[in-house]
Write a protein that holds these residues in place. Structure first.
Motif, PDB file in Angstrom:
ATOM      1  N   VAL A  28     -11.308  -7.808  -3.767  1.00 60.62           N
ATOM      2  CA  VAL A  28     -11.576  -6.718  -4.906  1.00 60.62           C
ATOM      3  C   VAL A  28     -11.156  -5.561  -3.803  1.00 60.62           C
ATOM      4  CG1 VAL A  28     -12.904  -5.077  -6.190  1.00 60.62           C
ATOM      5  CG2 VAL A  28     -13.370  -7.639  -6.024  1.00 60.62           C
ATOM      6  N   SER A  29     -10.142  -4.570  -4.483  1.00 56.31           N
ATOM      7  CA  SER A  29      -9.839  -3.258  -3.912  1.00 56.31           C
ATOM      8  C   SER A  29      -9.945  -1.878  -4.967  1.00 56.31           C
ATOM      9  CB  SER A  29      -8.368  -3.568  -3.410  1.00 56.31           C
ATOM     10  OG  SER A  29      -7.542  -3.284  -4.601  1.00 56.31           O
ATOM     11  N   LEU A  30     -10.358  -0.944  -4.187  1.00 54.15           N
ATOM     12  CA  LEU A  30     -10.483   0.453  -5.117  1.00 54.15           C
ATOM     13  C   LEU A  30     -10.020   1.317  -4.544  1.00 54.15           C
ATOM     14  CD1 LEU A  30     -11.999   1.851  -7.353  1.00 54.15           C
ATOM     15  CD2 LEU A  30     -13.902   1.996  -5.841  1.00 54.15           C
ATOM     16  N   GLU A 134       4.871  -5.055  -4.650  1.00 52.50           N
ATOM     17  CA  GLU A 134       4.367  -3.643  -4.203  1.00 52.50           C
ATOM     18  C   GLU A 134       5.555  -2.875  -3.362  1.00 52.50           C
ATOM     19  OE1 GLU A 134       3.121  -6.533  -1.231  1.00 52.50           O
ATOM     20  OE2 GLU A 134       2.958  -6.482  -3.412  1.00 52.50           O
ATOM     21  N   LYS A 135       6.704  -3.619  -3.054  1.00 52.61           N
ATOM     22  CA  LYS A 135       7.743  -3.213  -2.111  1.00 52.61           C
ATOM     23  C   LYS A 135       8.796  -2.676  -2.901  1.00 52.61           C
ATOM     24  CE  LYS A 135       6.105  -5.022   2.096  1.00 52.61           C
ATOM     25  NZ  LYS A 135       6.330  -6.309   3.247  1.00 52.61           N
ATOM     26  N   GLN A 136       8.684  -3.164  -4.114  1.00 55.39           N
ATOM     27  CA  GLN A 136       9.953  -2.575  -5.103  1.00 55.39           C
ATOM     28  C   GLN A 136       9.607  -1.374  -5.594  1.00 55.39           C
ATOM     29  OE1 GLN A 136      10.898  -5.324  -8.432  1.00 55.39           O
ATOM     30  NE2 GLN A 136      11.122  -7.011  -7.150  1.00 55.39           N
ATOM     31  N   ASP A 142       1.916   4.744 -12.369  1.00 51.67           N
ATOM     32  CA  ASP A 142       1.009   4.008 -12.743  1.00 51.67           C
ATOM     33  C   ASP A 142       1.183   2.537 -12.400  1.00 51.67           C
ATOM     34  OD1 ASP A 142      -1.935   3.340 -14.162  1.00 51.67           O
ATOM     35  OD2 ASP A 142      -0.072   2.052 -15.437  1.00 51.67           O
ATOM     36  N   LEU A 143       2.381   1.883 -12.552  1.00 55.12           N
ATOM     37  CA  LEU A 143       2.716   0.727 -12.221  1.00 55.12           C
ATOM     38  C   LEU A 143       2.739   0.733 -10.685  1.00 55.12           C
ATOM     39  CD1 LEU A 143       3.561  -2.274 -12.759  1.00 55.12           C
ATOM     40  CD2 LEU A 143       6.018  -1.185 -12.824  1.00 55.12           C
ATOM     41  N   ASP A 144       3.136   1.482  -9.879  1.00 50.33           N
ATOM     42  CA  ASP A 144       3.254   1.468  -8.446  1.00 50.33           C
ATOM     43  C   ASP A 144       1.919   1.615  -7.753  1.00 50.33           C
ATOM     44  OD1 ASP A 144       4.895   1.933  -6.115  1.00 50.33           O
ATOM     45  OD2 ASP A 144       3.818   3.816  -5.758  1.00 50.33           O
ATOM     46  N   LYS A 145       0.961   2.434  -8.560  1.00 48.77           N
ATOM     47  CA  LYS A 145      -0.446   2.421  -7.908  1.00 48.77           C
ATOM     48  C   LYS A 145      -1.021   1.114  -8.179  1.00 48.77           C
ATOM     49  CE  LYS A 145      -0.999   7.102  -7.813  1.00 48.77           C
ATOM     50  NZ  LYS A 145      -1.668   8.426  -8.474  1.00 48.77           N
ATOM     51  N   ARG A 146      -0.766   0.426  -9.326  1.00 47.59           N
ATOM     52  CA  ARG A 146      -1.578  -0.815  -9.866  1.00 47.59           C
ATOM     53  C   ARG A 146      -0.899  -1.846  -8.743  1.00 47.59           C
ATOM     54  NH1 ARG A 146      -0.040  -2.689 -14.823  1.00 47.59           N
ATOM     55  NH2 ARG A 146       1.339  -0.787 -15.235  1.00 47.59           N
ATOM     56  N   ARG A 147       0.461  -1.888  -8.632  1.00 50.83           N
ATOM     57  CA  ARG A 147       1.024  -2.845  -7.488  1.00 50.83           C
ATOM     58  C   ARG A 147       0.441  -2.705  -6.094  1.00 50.83           C
ATOM     59  NH1 ARG A 147       7.498  -2.400  -9.047  1.00 50.83           N
ATOM     60  NH2 ARG A 147       7.295  -3.704 -10.978  1.00 50.83           N
ATOM     61  N   LYS A 148       0.339  -1.671  -5.570  1.00 53.63           N
ATOM     62  CA  LYS A 148      -0.174  -1.442  -4.353  1.00 53.63           C
ATOM     63  C   LYS A 148      -1.806  -1.737  -4.015  1.00 53.63           C
ATOM     64  CE  LYS A 148       3.247   1.597  -2.811  1.00 53.63           C
ATOM     65  NZ  LYS A 148       3.831   2.954  -2.753  1.00 53.63           N
ATOM     66  N   THR A 149      -2.608  -1.625  -5.227  1.00 55.63           N
ATOM     67  CA  THR A 149      -3.773  -1.659  -5.074  1.00 55.63           C
ATOM     68  C   THR A 149      -4.247  -3.291  -5.222  1.00 55.63           C
ATOM     69  OG1 THR A 149      -4.315   0.291  -6.223  1.00 55.63           O
ATOM     70  CG2 THR A 149      -6.060  -1.561  -6.428  1.00 55.63           C
ATOM     71  N   LEU A 150      -3.217  -4.095  -5.931  1.00 56.94           N
ATOM     72  CA  LEU A 150      -3.296  -5.363  -6.273  1.00 56.94           C
ATOM     73  C   LEU A 150      -2.779  -5.956  -4.789  1.00 56.94           C
ATOM     74  CD1 LEU A 150      -3.641  -7.900  -7.941  1.00 56.94           C
ATOM     75  CD2 LEU A 150      -1.320  -7.623  -8.647  1.00 56.94           C
ATOM     76  N   ALA A 151      -1.885  -5.583  -4.138  1.00 53.42           N
ATOM     77  CA  ALA A 151      -1.466  -6.046  -2.889  1.00 53.42           C
ATOM     78  C   ALA A 151      -2.724  -5.899  -1.874  1.00 53.42           C
ATOM     79  CB  ALA A 151      -0.454  -5.248  -2.273  1.00 53.42           C
ATOM     80  N   HIS A 152      -3.569  -4.916  -2.083  1.00 52.46           N
ATOM     81  CA  HIS A 152      -4.877  -4.856  -0.984  1.00 52.46           C
ATOM     82  C   HIS A 152      -5.745  -5.663  -1.445  1.00 52.46           C
ATOM     83  CE1 HIS A 152      -3.249  -1.483   1.188  1.00 52.46           C
ATOM     84  NE2 HIS A 152      -3.200  -0.722   0.065  1.00 52.46           N
ATOM     85  N   ALA A 153      -5.964  -6.152  -2.870  1.00 51.31           N
ATOM     86  CA  ALA A 153      -6.992  -7.253  -3.214  1.00 51.31           C
ATOM     87  C   ALA A 153      -6.399  -8.433  -2.483  1.00 51.31           C
ATOM     88  CB  ALA A 153      -6.848  -7.026  -4.783  1.00 51.31           C
ATOM     89  N   ASP A 154      -5.133  -8.516  -2.725  1.00 52.78           N
ATOM     90  CA  ASP A 154      -4.430 -10.003  -2.263  1.00 52.78           C
ATOM     91  C   ASP A 154      -4.837 -10.162  -0.714  1.00 52.78           C
ATOM     92  OD1 ASP A 154      -2.750 -12.192  -2.659  1.00 52.78           O
ATOM     93  OD2 ASP A 154      -1.389 -11.261  -1.356  1.00 52.78           O
TER      94      ASP A 154
END
Length: 190
Positions: A28-30, A134-136, A142-154
């Protein structure tokens, strides 16, 4: 409730499926408005045949509900479309039909997710986001922040494989099906 601008995510990871070394973990990331990142990871105890991305995605959502206070309402990214649909259905319809629930795999995790939604009182705004992008570059902030946050959760989920697995028996079912002392999440042949 704190205003928009915060992002969270949960993700699951399965390693060595169908082997005696199988491992299921979640992260989980926040990220707050200032960019400060918080992460959490865990591992669940599984039996052979229960390794599933969906299962640990649900466990990640359960952890997010436990960790993110109700006054914080982030945009929550999840990469598993089935987990997003289960969450949406639980928020919209609840668990009014146990016969339908009993036909689903991971019924214990679904019950625990429903209980987590009720306990928090305010559902997370869960949205599907494709992972590993996240590197694209994109003009959609909004999409960029979601991708980066998801990468941290991964990444947190990957770290979760090194943690002691937790037994996630729900205690919410009237008749929990067990095998060798473990609650089962789905019918498996051992």
């Amino acid at each position: 409730m704190l205003p928009d601008g915060m992002y969270s995510s949960s993700d699951g990871s399965v390693l060595h499926a169908q082997t005696h070394m199988a491992s299921s973990a979640y992260g989980v990331s926040l990220t707050d408005r200032s960019g400060k990142l918080l992460t959490y990871s865990g591992s669940i105890r599984i039996r052979r045949g229960e390794e599933s991305s969906l299962r640990v995605e649900l466990e990640g959502l359960i952890a997010a509900y436990s960790l993110i206070p109700a006054h914080i309402q982030p945009t929550h990214a999840v990469d598993n479309e089935t987990a997003v649909k289960i969450h949406k259905d639980l928020v919209k319809y609840g668990m009014h039909d146990d016969k339908t629930l009993l036909k689903k795999a991971y019924r214990g995790a679904i019950r625990r997710l429903h209980q987590a939604i009720i306990t928090r009182g305010i559902p997370l705004r869960v949205t599907h986001t494709h992972s590993h992008l996240e590197k694209q570059t994109t003009d959609d902030t909004d999409l960029d922040k979601r991708r980066k946050t998801l990468a941290h959760a991964d990444a947190a989920a990957d770290r979760g494989h090194g943690k002691t697995p937790l037994h996630s028996a729900s205690g919410l079912e009237n008749f929990t099906i067990t095998h060798q002392g473990w609650a089962t999440e789905k019918d498996v042949s051992l």
